[in-house]
Enzyme design. Structure first.
Site, PDB file in Angstrom:
ATOM      1  N   ASP A 260       0.818  -1.202   0.000  1.00 19.14           N
ATOM      2  CA  ASP A 260       0.000   0.000   0.000  1.00 19.14           C
ATOM      3  C   ASP A 260       0.859   1.262   0.000  1.00 19.14           C
ATOM      4  OD1 ASP A 260      -2.641   1.403   0.533  1.00 19.14           O
ATOM      5  OD2 ASP A 260      -1.481   2.036   2.286  1.00 19.14           O
ATOM      6  N   GLU A 295       1.148   0.083  -4.951  1.00 14.75           N
ATOM      7  CA  GLU A 295       0.338   1.273  -5.187  1.00 14.75           C
ATOM      8  C   GLU A 295       1.269   2.467  -5.020  1.00 14.75           C
ATOM      9  OE1 GLU A 295      -3.597   3.563  -3.434  1.00 14.75           O
ATOM     10  OE2 GLU A 295      -2.167   2.600  -2.086  1.00 14.75           O
TER      11      GLU A 295
END
Length: 594
Positions: A260, A295
């Protein structure tokens, strides 16, 4: 003993009956171990660490660390909690679960159709065990990979998982470590890969005792949008962070990880911590493919180099927010907040993302007025994970609106077909396959001052979002906000849900039959944007095994059909000689047959 061989964290099984407890607590002069009802002094190691070896420790024993002021805290490297994030940790037996599908060797990345789900809202029960019962449904649909939103122990019982604080422990509200292993095991038995979303850029606000244990765990001058920046260049911190991914991959046999917001992992070390993590994974796990996605809002490719044989050296693929943002603007007309960067001629941004990977490849963005991205056309198409909705893009709307509720059935089906029949790796968000219209809202389970701060912060977050202030923002801490986000499985028994499901299943069958074979030898994007009218997108990809073409119209006017080589693979709602509003066509021309 070299510094590299020192263990700073966790509960280590020396043998069947003996356990060694490790803790790095450089901010404490003394630490004790409370094991069940007994309190034992730990031994300082001279480098801020403490350890203690104890005989005859049974699995399931509770333990906490007692600080100098008498405060009891859980193990930061806890493998399981007795209850919530503030309570005692549990001694776990790493061999308690007997794996059934031991012959599983994973699936190739190009076969991936990712299905992102949140354990707490995927089923009415919201547990690992209940989710396991739904796995045959996903396998029969044509899903090949499940991606779990973060499951590390976080504050409260409800939450997205991105505020985890015990990064090694499965969230106790979802079930036990063995029940999570059973979920992965059952998925493998059905031919499904399972990957886990992990957060290594910050710790959540509740239950994070690391600042008291070891203030040096965090960088004094670095912040992220969610809290203090982590000091990745400090040896015990680096050990903690780099061991987390390996632990989930080895202990739970996950097939990969999604990292993330890595643009907020800032490391001044000679080798960036993310490179070290990827290298360790590639070196230590060689019995099956491991798929690592990232990401990253920077649109970079330096962490995603590919070898000549088509295998990744470090990370496998990047979540492609550009494609989502551009296609959302094109289909919905919304241009607030982050959508501003795609407001001008969105069809061109969509086409470029499909053909080359990123939309922004060094251009200046209107929102931040600075360059973003690098050239990405030389990346293979499988280096990009595409989606038309996901937890972020649905849940980070004030009212959690799904795309179907915003643009209607016809247009949503056009975009779904474009997603599933493009050469990029597609990702579906849970419920998307049957036309779910229930929202996915932002929800938490905080109390007191923290609950108030989250509620007020959430409302301020939508200051520049279209008209959301007028409607108000649901209270993230209300149980009702959480319950409204649970999937409506009854819709599968209704004609509308069944029709959606058949539509999705057919597209997934076509993908495996016609698209996946093209990808095994695809070494670069190979895309070419074709000229079309407003609201239209047309792209042709040329690969060694064939030429794939896709065109769709989500504008308000009929346009000329672009020149698409080959035979029609799929058309929706039906084949036309022109590109009418809310229609799509995909064609395929064969290439090499050997």
């Amino acid at each position: 003993m070299t510094a590299k061989s020192i263990t700073y964290w966790g509960c280590e099984h020396v043998d069947a009956n003996t356990v060694r407890f490790h803790l790095w607590a450089s901010g404490q002069e003394q630490v004790s171990l409370r094991l069940n009802d007994e309190t034992l002094a730990m031994h300082p190691t001279g480098d801020g660490g403490f350890d203690l070896t104890v005989d005859y420790v049974k699995p399931g024993s509770t333990y906490s660390y007692i600080l100098s002021d008498g405060t009891a805290v859980p193990d930061p490297a806890s493998r399981a909690q007795q209850g919530d994030v503030n309570g005692p940790s549990l001694v776990c037996d790493p061999d308690s679960y007997v794996w059934r599908n031991t012959q599983w060797r994973g699936r190739r990345w190009e076969e991936s159709v990712v299905y992102e789900l949140h354990i707490g809202t995927f089923t009415p029960e919201g547990t690992f065990r209940a989710a396991t019962e739904r796995l045959p449904y996903l396998a029969s649909l044509g899903i090949t990979m499940i991606e779990l939103m973060p499951v590390s122990q976080a504050g409260g019982n409800r939450g997205w998982g991105y505020d985890g604080v015990l990064l090694y422990a499965p969230h106790s509200a979802y079930g036990t470590p063995d029940e999570l292993k059973a979920f992965v095991d059952a998925a493998h038995g059905l031919g499904l890969s399972v990957v886990l979303d992990i957060v290594l850029n910050h710790f959540g606000p509740e239950g994070n005792y690391l600042p008291r244990l070891s203030p040096d765990f965090f960088h004094p001058e670095r912040m992220t949008p969610w809290g203090n920046g982590i000091a990745y260049d400090v040896a015990p911190v680096r050990q903690f962070i780099t061991d987390v991914p390996l632990y989930w991959l080895k202990e739970f046999r996950f097939d990969g990880l999604r990292f993330d917001a890595i643009d907020h992992i800032t490391d001044s070390s000679e080798k960036h911590v993310l490179e070290e993590i990827a290298e360790r994974i590639r070196e230590e796990i060689t019995d099956r493919p491991v798929h690592l996605t990232t990401e990253d809002s920077r649109n970079i490719i330096s962490l995603h180099p590919y070898r000549e044989d088509g295998t990744p050296e470090l990370f496998t693929a990047e979540w492609n927010d550009d494609l989502h943002n551009a296609i959302h603007v094109l289909a919905s007309g919304e241009t607030h907040a982050w959508y501003r960067d795609f407001a001008h001629q969105p069809e061109k941004w969509v086409a470029r993302a499909l053909a080359e990977g990123f939309s922004y490849q060094g251009e200046i963005t209107p929102r931040h007025r600075e360059p973003r991205g690098v050239k990405s056309i030389d990346q293979p198409p499988v280096a990009f994970v595409d989606f038309i909705q996901n937890h972020d893009q649905v849940g980070n709307r004030a009212h959690g609106d799904r795309l179907l509720s915003l643009i209607g059935e016809k247009r949503t089906k056009v975009l779904l077909a474009a997603l599933l029949l493009s050469p990029h790796i597609p990702l579906l968000f849970m419920g998307e396959e049957y036309g779910e219209t229930r929202p996915f809202l932002f929800f938490t389970d905080f109390h007191g001052e923290l609950a108030r701060a989250v509620r007020e912060g959430r409302a301020k977050e939508f200051a520049d979002h279209a008209s959301h202030q007028e409607e108000g923002v649901p209270d993230p801490n209300s149980p009702e906000t959480f319950n409204r986000s649970k999937l409506d499985w009854d819709k599968l028994n209704q004609p509308e849900g069944e029709s959606w499901l058949n539509f999705t299943r057919h597209l997934l069958e076509l993908r495996q039959q016609a698209i996946v074979p093209l990808l095994a030898t695809a070494r670069s994007g190979g895309g070419k944007v074709l000229e079309t009218g407003p609201g239209c997108v047309a792209v042709t990809w040329t690969f060694p095994r064939g030429t794939l073409s896709l065109a769709f119209n989500v504008g308000g006017h009929t346009e000329e059909m672009p020149d698409l080589p080959g035979e029609t693979l799929f058309a929706w709602p039906e084949i036309h000689t022109e590109l009418r509003p809310d229609t799509l066509i995909v064609r395929l021309a064969p290439g090499e047959t050997h």
